[in-house]
Write a protein that holds these residues in place. Structure first.
Motif, PDB file in Angstrom:
ATOM      1  N   PRO A 122      25.774  56.270  53.173  1.00  0.00           N
ATOM      2  CA  PRO A 122      26.635  55.119  53.419  1.00  0.00           C
ATOM      3  C   PRO A 122      27.141  54.504  52.112  1.00  0.00           C
ATOM      4  O   PRO A 122      26.522  54.670  51.051  1.00  0.00           O
ATOM      5  N   VAL A 123      28.255  53.788  52.217  1.00  0.00           N
ATOM      6  CA  VAL A 123      28.905  53.242  51.029  1.00  0.00           C
ATOM      7  C   VAL A 123      28.877  51.720  51.031  1.00  0.00           C
ATOM      8  O   VAL A 123      28.851  51.085  52.086  1.00  0.00           O
ATOM      9  N   ALA A 124      28.874  51.157  49.853  1.00  0.00           N
ATOM     10  CA  ALA A 124      28.966  49.714  49.667  1.00  0.00           C
ATOM     11  C   ALA A 124      30.095  49.408  48.695  1.00  0.00           C
ATOM     12  O   ALA A 124      30.535  50.275  47.945  1.00  0.00           O
ATOM     13  N   ARG A 125      30.510  48.163  48.688  1.00  0.00           N
ATOM     14  CA  ARG A 125      31.624  47.612  47.921  1.00  0.00           C
ATOM     15  C   ARG A 125      32.891  47.586  48.774  1.00  0.00           C
ATOM     16  O   ARG A 125      32.859  47.864  49.958  1.00  0.00           O
ATOM     17  N   ASP A 202      36.884  24.134  45.222  1.00  0.00           N
ATOM     18  CA  ASP A 202      37.163  24.834  43.965  1.00  0.00           C
ATOM     19  C   ASP A 202      36.190  24.408  42.868  1.00  0.00           C
ATOM     20  O   ASP A 202      35.690  25.246  42.105  1.00  0.00           O
ATOM     21  N   LEU A 203      35.912  23.115  42.815  1.00  0.00           N
ATOM     22  CA  LEU A 203      34.970  22.621  41.822  1.00  0.00           C
ATOM     23  C   LEU A 203      33.580  23.188  42.078  1.00  0.00           C
ATOM     24  O   LEU A 203      32.877  23.606  41.153  1.00  0.00           O
ATOM     25  N   LEU A 204      33.174  23.217  43.354  1.00  0.00           N
ATOM     26  CA  LEU A 204      31.858  23.742  43.684  1.00  0.00           C
ATOM     27  C   LEU A 204      31.741  25.212  43.284  1.00  0.00           C
ATOM     28  O   LEU A 204      30.732  25.627  42.716  1.00  0.00           O
ATOM     29  N   ALA A 205      32.785  25.995  43.565  1.00  0.00           N
ATOM     30  CA  ALA A 205      32.754  27.417  43.206  1.00  0.00           C
ATOM     31  C   ALA A 205      32.550  27.589  41.709  1.00  0.00           C
ATOM     32  O   ALA A 205      31.751  28.424  41.267  1.00  0.00           O
ATOM     33  N   LYS A 219      31.082  35.111  43.346  1.00  0.00           N
ATOM     34  CA  LYS A 219      32.288  35.489  42.612  1.00  0.00           C
ATOM     35  C   LYS A 219      33.336  36.094  43.533  1.00  0.00           C
ATOM     36  O   LYS A 219      34.528  35.787  43.414  1.00  0.00           O
ATOM     37  N   LEU A 220      32.891  36.954  44.467  1.00  0.00           N
ATOM     38  CA  LEU A 220      33.837  37.631  45.349  1.00  0.00           C
ATOM     39  C   LEU A 220      34.345  36.727  46.454  1.00  0.00           C
ATOM     40  O   LEU A 220      35.551  36.566  46.641  1.00  0.00           O
ATOM     41  N   THR A 221      33.428  36.129  47.200  1.00  0.00           N
ATOM     42  CA  THR A 221      33.846  35.365  48.390  1.00  0.00           C
ATOM     43  C   THR A 221      33.989  33.880  48.136  1.00  0.00           C
ATOM     44  O   THR A 221      34.795  33.217  48.777  1.00  0.00           O
ATOM     45  N   GLY A 222      33.205  33.348  47.197  1.00  0.00           N
ATOM     46  CA  GLY A 222      33.223  31.903  46.978  1.00  0.00           C
ATOM     47  C   GLY A 222      34.558  31.406  46.455  1.00  0.00           C
ATOM     48  O   GLY A 222      35.259  30.631  47.098  1.00  0.00           O
ATOM     49  N   ALA A 223      34.930  31.869  45.276  1.00  0.00           N
ATOM     50  CA  ALA A 223      36.143  31.381  44.630  1.00  0.00           C
ATOM     51  C   ALA A 223      37.412  31.875  45.320  1.00  0.00           C
ATOM     52  O   ALA A 223      38.402  31.144  45.422  1.00  0.00           O
ATOM     53  N   ASN A 224      37.393  33.105  45.823  1.00  0.00           N
ATOM     54  CA  ASN A 224      38.623  33.719  46.341  1.00  0.00           C
ATOM     55  C   ASN A 224      38.894  33.447  47.812  1.00  0.00           C
ATOM     56  O   ASN A 224      40.054  33.479  48.239  1.00  0.00           O
TER      57      ASN A 224
END
Length: 296
Positions: A122-125, A202-205, A219-224
């Motif tokens: 199986p794959v991740a990312r 945005d500040l919290l991220a 980094k992946l889901t929080g800010a974006n």
């Protein structure tokens, strides 16, 4: 000397990039099949040849699968008209789907009686990683099997790990997703609480990224996505996330270990599905936590 022939079944969101990389880098003829053959034809420029399950089983020695769930894997492998029914050249099936551990092991035993080896890989990312050939691939196989399929997996992934015998690749992948989904559940709770307390998402991220709460998930889901309240479709959906977390819960039951954290996350994902977000990127659970259950 003619090129070796390999097969690929399941050319979807992840499989399309994986199949394309395999065709471009492996030096093999890649025969591919999918319920939506338009996806296969879209890879013609990469050298992918549109085919059928029967033709693949008859002419390819190794076949790679990228399918939604174990029931689809079982149907393609051992169902009427499946790979085992038409196997001539076929010797090895590599399941790159995220599948149930015990059913994967049982399928390996069933295929073994027909002279076909099953490797779970199986794959991740992300879909971007699938397109770029930079997936994490966790493999369940013995050393000889791993050595035989490694050159092909290297075409699709930048990190290819032998995790143990059959099923071990699935265990590691399921644990990866369990940790990720539980982490994002906590992040969704934090973003909802911050916003209701008058603090910018945005500040919290940014603040979390500077402290001990920093993580790949942030980094992946929080800010974006969480900070922007944007949860598109045709990404890792809530329905798929719930399916994968249920695999973790089933594994917990098999090994007789409680998994209360994952049960809570599964409940939250189910609420998101019930609210109409089944096809949205799974961090959309934020909207349900924050009280915005209206479908976008």
């Amino acid at each position: 000397m003619s090129k070796p022939v390999i097969g690929f079944i399941g050319v979807g969101v992840m499989g399309m990039g994986m199949c394309g990389n395999l065709a471009r880098k492996s030096g093999c003829i890649v025969l591919a099949a999918d319920l939506n053959m338009d996806n296969v034809h879209a890879l013609a420029a990469d050298g992918v040849v549109a085919s059928s399950i029967q033709q693949i089983a008859e002419t390819a020695s190794i076949v790679f699968l990228s399918l939604p769930a174990i029931q689809h894997v079982e149907a393609v492998c051992t169902g009427p008209g499946g790979l085992a029914a038409h196997a001539r050249a076929l010797k090895t099936i590599v399941d790159m789907s995220t599948s149930d551990v015990e059913r994967t092991r049982q399928l390996a035993r069933t295929l073994g009686k027909a002279g076909i080896e099953l490797v779970d890989a199986p794959v991740a990312r992300s879909r971007e990683a699938a397109n770029n050939g930079t997936l994490l691939i966790t493999v369940g196989a013995d050393q000889a099997q791993f050595n035989a399929v490694r050159p092909y997996l290297d075409c699709m992934g930048s990190d290819v790990l032998l995790c143990g015998p059959t099923g071990a690749g699935q265990v590691v992948k399921i644990m990866n997703n369990m940790v990720l989904l539980n982490t994002v559940h906590t992040l969704a709770q934090a973003f909802a609480m911050a916003e209701k307390s008058g603090v910018s998402k945005d500040l919290l991220a940014n603040a979390l990224s500077l402290g001990s709460a920093a993580s790949f998930a942030l980094k992946l889901t929080g800010a974006n996505y969480l900070a922007k309240d944007v949860f598109p479709q045709k990404m890792f959906s809530t329905a798929y996330a719930l399916k994968d977390l249920k695999l973790a819960l089933e594994l917990s039951e098999t090994i007789h270990m409680d998994n209360a954290i994952s049960r809570l996350t599964a409940q939250q994902l189910q609420k998101s599905v019930d609210a109409g977000f089944a096809d949205n990127y799974y961090p959309v659970m934020y909207r349900v936590i924050a009280g915005g259950e209206q479908q976008p």
